[in-house]
Design a protein around this motif. Sequence first.
Motif, PDB file in Angstrom:
ATOM      1  N   SER A  34       6.073  92.333 -57.709  1.00 36.39           N
ATOM      2  CA  SER A  34       4.880  91.701 -58.258  1.00 36.39           C
ATOM      3  C   SER A  34       3.940  91.288 -57.141  1.00 36.39           C
ATOM      4  N   ASN A  54       1.064  88.302 -56.624  1.00 37.73           N
ATOM      5  CA  ASN A  54       0.548  87.060 -57.175  1.00 37.73           C
ATOM      6  C   ASN A  54      -0.690  86.658 -56.383  1.00 37.73           C
ATOM      7  N   ILE A  55      -1.800  86.446 -57.082  1.00 37.44           N
ATOM      8  CA  ILE A  55      -3.066  86.082 -56.440  1.00 37.44           C
ATOM      9  C   ILE A  55      -3.346  84.613 -56.755  1.00 37.44           C
ATOM     10  N   THR A  56      -3.511  83.804 -55.710  1.00 36.55           N
ATOM     11  CA  THR A  56      -3.785  82.381 -55.865  1.00 36.55           C
ATOM     12  C   THR A  56      -5.278  82.139 -55.704  1.00 36.55           C
ATOM     13  N   ILE A 106      -2.570  85.862 -51.276  1.00 37.16           N
ATOM     14  CA  ILE A 106      -1.940  86.957 -52.013  1.00 37.16           C
ATOM     15  C   ILE A 106      -0.473  86.988 -51.594  1.00 37.16           C
ATOM     16  N   ASP A 107       0.434  86.894 -52.570  1.00 39.75           N
ATOM     17  CA  ASP A 107       1.875  86.980 -52.310  1.00 39.75           C
ATOM     18  C   ASP A 107       2.401  88.267 -52.918  1.00 39.75           C
ATOM     19  N   ARG A 108       3.193  88.987 -52.144  1.00 40.88           N
ATOM     20  CA  ARG A 108       3.812  90.215 -52.632  1.00 40.88           C
ATOM     21  C   ARG A 108       5.324  90.028 -52.609  1.00 40.88           C
ATOM     22  N   THR A 109       5.950  90.261 -53.749  1.00 44.59           N
ATOM     23  CA  THR A 109       7.403  90.203 -53.856  1.00 44.59           C
ATOM     24  C   THR A 109       7.888  91.593 -54.220  1.00 44.59           C
TER      25      THR A 109
END
Length: 79
Positions: A26, A28-30, A39-42
Amino acid sequence: MAKPLEVDQVWLDRILEQVNGLQYGSVNITVHDGRIVQIDRTERTRYDQPSHKQVQPEPQKTANANSHSSGDNLRAVAQ
């Protein structure tokens, strides 16, 4: 009322960079005050075959007249 989201080409490129090549996971955009700040990428890795440790069944334990409950057999090990 919420501020409209400010997205320029730099952020669009950053988002595309994070999503590109991602098979499982996923992004995730904060957003704070109508601006993208993080922007976090998992990324997940999936394996079709389980490991050998998961496949081997645990040996059967036989009942013993002197056995204790499983909680009584715990002991601390110094490292």
